[in-house]
Design a protein around this motif. Sequence first.
Motif, PDB file in Angstrom:
ATOM      1  N   MET A   1       0.846  -1.205   0.002  1.00 42.91           N
ATOM      2  CA  MET A   1      -0.061   0.159  -0.025  1.00 42.91           C
ATOM      3  C   MET A   1       1.041   1.413   0.130  1.00 42.91           C
ATOM      4  N   ARG A   3       1.994   5.414   0.132  1.00 36.57           N
ATOM      5  CA  ARG A   3       2.152   6.144   1.394  1.00 36.57           C
ATOM      6  C   ARG A   3       0.824   7.086   1.280  1.00 36.57           C
ATOM      7  N   ILE A   6      -2.294   5.441   2.409  1.00 34.08           N
ATOM      8  CA  ILE A   6      -2.592   5.440   4.005  1.00 34.08           C
ATOM      9  C   ILE A   6      -3.130   6.434   4.388  1.00 34.08           C
ATOM     10  N   PRO A  40      -9.031  -4.534   5.072  1.00 37.96           N
ATOM     11  CA  PRO A  40      -7.894  -4.811   4.878  1.00 37.96           C
ATOM     12  C   PRO A  40      -6.962  -3.609   4.791  1.00 37.96           C
ATOM     13  N   GLU A  41      -7.668  -2.833   3.946  1.00 36.52           N
ATOM     14  CA  GLU A  41      -6.723  -1.495   3.898  1.00 36.52           C
ATOM     15  C   GLU A  41      -6.624  -0.691   5.198  1.00 36.52           C
ATOM     16  N   LYS A  43      -6.483  -2.086   8.128  1.00 32.76           N
ATOM     17  CA  LYS A  43      -5.490  -2.780   8.884  1.00 32.76           C
ATOM     18  C   LYS A  43      -3.864  -2.536   8.429  1.00 32.76           C
ATOM     19  N   LYS A  44      -3.973  -2.622   7.225  1.00 30.38           N
ATOM     20  CA  LYS A  44      -2.559  -2.098   6.856  1.00 30.38           C
ATOM     21  C   LYS A  44      -2.102  -0.880   6.981  1.00 30.38           C
ATOM     22  N   ALA A  45      -3.126   0.084   6.740  1.00 32.04           N
ATOM     23  CA  ALA A  45      -2.747   1.483   7.082  1.00 32.04           C
ATOM     24  C   ALA A  45      -2.167   1.807   8.516  1.00 32.04           C
ATOM     25  N   GLU A  47      -1.174  -0.629  10.580  1.00 32.50           N
ATOM     26  CA  GLU A  47       0.297  -1.120  10.899  1.00 32.50           C
ATOM     27  C   GLU A  47       1.360  -0.406  10.317  1.00 32.50           C
ATOM     28  N   ALA A  48       1.129   0.128   9.025  1.00 34.84           N
ATOM     29  CA  ALA A  48       2.261   0.895   8.408  1.00 34.84           C
ATOM     30  C   ALA A  48       2.676   2.146   9.206  1.00 34.84           C
ATOM     31  N   ASP A  51       3.316   1.458  13.192  1.00 28.23           N
ATOM     32  CA  ASP A  51       4.217   0.175  13.649  1.00 28.23           C
ATOM     33  C   ASP A  51       3.678  -0.464  14.580  1.00 28.23           C
ATOM     34  N   LYS A  53       0.859  -4.282  15.581  1.00 32.31           N
ATOM     35  CA  LYS A  53       0.253  -5.502  14.977  1.00 32.31           C
ATOM     36  C   LYS A  53      -1.250  -5.119  15.412  1.00 32.31           C
TER      37      LYS A  53
END
Length: 98
Positions: A1, A3, A6, A40-41, A43-45, A47-48, A51, A53
């Motif tokens: 994904m 930046r 995000i 899912p987006e 969650k990834k955003a 986490e990224a 930093d 889980k």
Amino acid sequence: MNRERIFKVLVAPHISEKATILADKNDQYVFRIAPDATKPEIKKAVEALFDVKVQSVQTVNIKGKTKRTARGIGKRNDVRKAYVRLVAGQDIDFADAN
């Protein structure tokens, strides 16, 4: 994904009394999100960007209230929020975020 996506998925953290209680008791954090964001987006955003889980994501659509104003009937904006649960031991500090 990338930046840019995000920052479009996560609009802002939602800071309220209820959100603070959830953060203390359940390791859940509340974010205002884009209307087209998927779980899912989100969650990834998270986490990224922070930093950490993510264990699970729940979303809710809140319809804006109709209010009476001096000029007639008005309507508040619709809001979409995500309740993000982190893995035990993880923490997000919004004052120290990058």
